[in-house]
Design an enzyme around this catalytic site. Sequence first.
Site, PDB file in Angstrom:
ATOM      1  N   SER A  73      -6.150  14.810   5.609  1.00 41.77           N
ATOM      2  CA  SER A  73      -6.393  13.447   5.125  1.00 41.77           C
ATOM      3  C   SER A  73      -6.749  12.465   6.238  1.00 41.77           C
ATOM      4  CB  SER A  73      -5.148  13.018   4.343  1.00 41.77           C
ATOM      5  OG  SER A  73      -5.292  11.762   3.791  1.00 41.77           O
ATOM      6  N   ASP A 294      -9.390  10.576  -0.827  1.00 39.80           N
ATOM      7  CA  ASP A 294      -8.542  10.278  -1.983  1.00 39.80           C
ATOM      8  C   ASP A 294      -7.972   8.861  -1.914  1.00 39.80           C
ATOM      9  OD1 ASP A 294      -6.729  10.761   0.031  1.00 39.80           O
ATOM     10  OD2 ASP A 294      -5.542  12.253  -1.069  1.00 39.80           O
ATOM     11  N   GLU A 386      -0.652   3.384  -4.420  1.00 47.04           N
ATOM     12  CA  GLU A 386       0.100   3.062  -3.225  1.00 47.04           C
ATOM     13  C   GLU A 386      -0.675   1.952  -2.535  1.00 47.04           C
ATOM     14  OE1 GLU A 386       2.409   6.940  -1.820  1.00 47.04           O
ATOM     15  OE2 GLU A 386       0.287   7.047  -1.379  1.00 47.04           O
ATOM     16  N   ARG A 513      12.069   4.363   6.558  1.00 44.78           N
ATOM     17  CA  ARG A 513      12.211   5.704   5.983  1.00 44.78           C
ATOM     18  C   ARG A 513      11.480   6.729   6.861  1.00 44.78           C
ATOM     19  NH1 ARG A 513       7.273   6.862   3.907  1.00 44.78           N
ATOM     20  NH2 ARG A 513       7.787   8.886   3.011  1.00 44.78           N
ATOM     21  N   SER A 515       8.914   9.473   7.691  1.00 48.42           N
ATOM     22  CA  SER A 515       7.613   9.874   7.162  1.00 48.42           C
ATOM     23  C   SER A 515       7.675  11.323   6.691  1.00 48.42           C
ATOM     24  CB  SER A 515       6.559   9.737   8.255  1.00 48.42           C
ATOM     25  OG  SER A 515       5.423  10.498   7.935  1.00 48.42           O
ATOM     26  N   ARG A 522       8.938   5.268   9.530  1.00 41.76           N
ATOM     27  CA  ARG A 522       8.105   4.090   9.286  1.00 41.76           C
ATOM     28  C   ARG A 522       8.987   2.867   9.067  1.00 41.76           C
ATOM     29  NH1 ARG A 522       3.225   6.232   9.008  1.00 41.76           N
ATOM     30  NH2 ARG A 522       2.874   8.148   7.842  1.00 41.76           N
TER      31      ARG A 522
HETATM   32  P1  NG1 Z   1       4.424   9.300   4.737  1.00 42.63           P
HETATM   33  O1  NG1 Z   1       3.932   9.830   6.030  1.00 42.63           O
HETATM   34  O2  NG1 Z   1       5.482  10.148   4.065  1.00 42.63           O
HETATM   35  O3  NG1 Z   1       4.799   7.842   4.851  1.00 42.63           O
HETATM   36  C1  NG1 Z   1       1.912   8.830   3.926  1.00 42.63           C
HETATM   37  C2  NG1 Z   1       1.786   7.588   3.092  1.00 42.63           C
HETATM   38  C3  NG1 Z   1       2.047   7.959   1.646  1.00 42.63           C
HETATM   39  C4  NG1 Z   1       1.145   9.079   1.177  1.00 42.63           C
HETATM   40  C5  NG1 Z   1       1.177  10.235   2.175  1.00 42.63           C
HETATM   41  C6  NG1 Z   1       0.170  11.320   1.848  1.00 42.63           C
HETATM   42  C7  NG1 Z   1       2.379   5.273   3.655  1.00 42.63           C
HETATM   43  C8  NG1 Z   1       3.436   4.343   4.071  1.00 42.63           C
HETATM   44  N1  NG1 Z   1       2.755   6.558   3.493  1.00 42.63           N
HETATM   45  O4  NG1 Z   1       3.204   9.358   3.720  1.00 42.63           O
HETATM   46  O5  NG1 Z   1       1.907   6.821   0.871  1.00 42.63           O
HETATM   47  O6  NG1 Z   1      -0.156   8.606   0.953  1.00 42.63           O
HETATM   48  O7  NG1 Z   1       0.966   9.795   3.503  1.00 42.63           O
HETATM   49  O8  NG1 Z   1      -1.084  11.134   2.406  1.00 42.63           O
HETATM   50  O9  NG1 Z   1       1.224   4.872   3.454  1.00 42.63           O
HETATM   51 ZN    ZN Z   2      -6.121  11.317   1.856  1.00 43.93          ZN
END
Ligand code: NG1
Ligand code: ZN
Length: 552
Positions: A73, A294, A386, A513, A515, A522
């Site tokens: 991603s 995405d 999100e 939280r 990641s 984060r």
């Molecule tokens: P993590 O790394 O768990 O915070 C991030 C995004 C999620 C989600 C995932 C998957 C933030 C704060 N977190 O997750 O919303 O999109 O990547 O790609 O944007």
């Molecule tokens: Zn993505």
Amino acid sequence: MAYDINEDEFKAILKAAEDWPRADTLADFSYGTAGFRMRADLLDYVVFTVGLVASLRSRKCAGNAIGVMITASHNPAEDNGVKIVDPMGEMLMSDWEPYAKFMANARTPEQLRNCFMHIINTAQVHDHNARKVIFARDTRPSGARLVRALKAALEATNTEYVDYGILTTPQLHYLVKATNTVKMDKPYGEVSEEGYYKKLSKAFSEAINHATRPPSTPVTVDCANGVGAPKMKKLIEHLPEGALDIQIVNDRIESPEDLNNHCGADFVKTSQRVPQSFTGKAFDRWCSLDGDADRIIYYFVEEGKVFRLLDGDRIATLAAAFIGELVRKAGLDEVITIAIVQTAYANGASTKYVEQNLKLKVEFTNTGVKHLHHVAAMKDIGVYFEANGHGTVLFSERAVKAMRKHQPQSTAQMEALETLRALTDLINQTVGDALSDFLLVETILAHKEWTVKEWLATYTDLPNKLAKCLVTDRSAYTSVPGTAEQRLATPARVQPKIDEIVSKYRDGRCFVRASGTEDAVRVYGEAAEVYDTEDLVAKVCDFIGSYGGKSP
Ligand code: NG1
Ligand code: ZN
């Protein structure tokens, strides 16, 4: 009842596994927010085991096709990742995530055998069932090697497969659902990449049919130098002549080091800055996709180069308001209700706007689209996004039936109904999809005859900041269940300290939280003033840095 391992199959698995040894790391791999994600050179064995799990999952799902997507991603080019897609195009059922984790962490042939047996027995997987896996990858160079690891597992397990080459993540989700619904009354769409474009462009033509005129201003798309670039170009070839004036930037997929580098949705959202190659004048409409297309976010600059972001919360509110109006105009508001699902990263001002202006219900879930998707799927119409731009709108069977059966009483009702029906095809029903969301936003702006200025004017974002702290052990950070991850349970001393810091700022909100996709925690903060927000987040990061590791 005990299910037995097929000895010949397992021999073939062990033989194939010899070519894809597990990376010699001490730490366990975990199936996070979006599957496994890490440095690409550590992934060979993980992808191999994902192939085994996908084969077993397909057997469990009566031979329906299971999807495997190889992508990281928005992560940098040297990373890669892999995730499993369930038969209706949704994320892997959460009960199966531990199986995937268990398998990826098997270090010896005996452990691998035990994992295989464990899955077969606990999930009750019939060995003789048919099995099929379809897969694709993004533009990362490491993808080609990882595909070989995946194929080795599929061949060893005698699994039928289709390699779709390079696709966006949502295209693969589309193909999984299309494959498994092909014999149903209402197939999801033609089982080909071409079928995806055809479905979107037809729905888009119908959705803008009753708009007074197409958007009169051009839109520029930053493709993050990733897979979104060639796929957006193909989509444009399928769109009705002259419907949209689309310019593309950051389409250098031949130079992997440029992927997500100072461009793309994640860069723009987190740094709150325009991407590389930005040439927009005041109020020009721009948007950015992420590395697997995405996510999408919009933005523009005002005179004086003031940057304005129109993120996932804005898309959610725009879509919910528009669909709400259509439902009302079609005379269906007594029958169909709309709800919005957000995470704690949604700007507080957007939540207030939804509740107070749109008068809609907001529900909060944990981070990760699978959580949002699950809640939105229980609504008549569930809008979920999100803040980072990943989201979609789900129409329940009940809502679709009501739209199909409803007899319009006037031309206005009929037009609203036709637009609504078109949206059910335009909006990807499996997962957030930047290309589909792009057409949705453009459709709405055309109907409303809005520029970015009117869109921004709907509400004013609270100043906010998302930071990342590197810690020695992110798994030490766990959230209190039921708080949408807004409160930490452990390490015990951290939450009281955050509360103490937050209490000093007007309209302050801050949470921490771990990641699920990066080795970090984060820190998100909001406050009434920009400098307060910066200060608040910096203080919390400092505390975490001094407590559990080092802040970048
Ligand atoms: P993590 O790394 O768990 O915070 C991030 C995004 C999620 C989600 C995932 C998957 C933030 C704060 N977190 O997750 O919303 O999109 O990547 O790609 O944007
Ligand atoms: Zn993505």
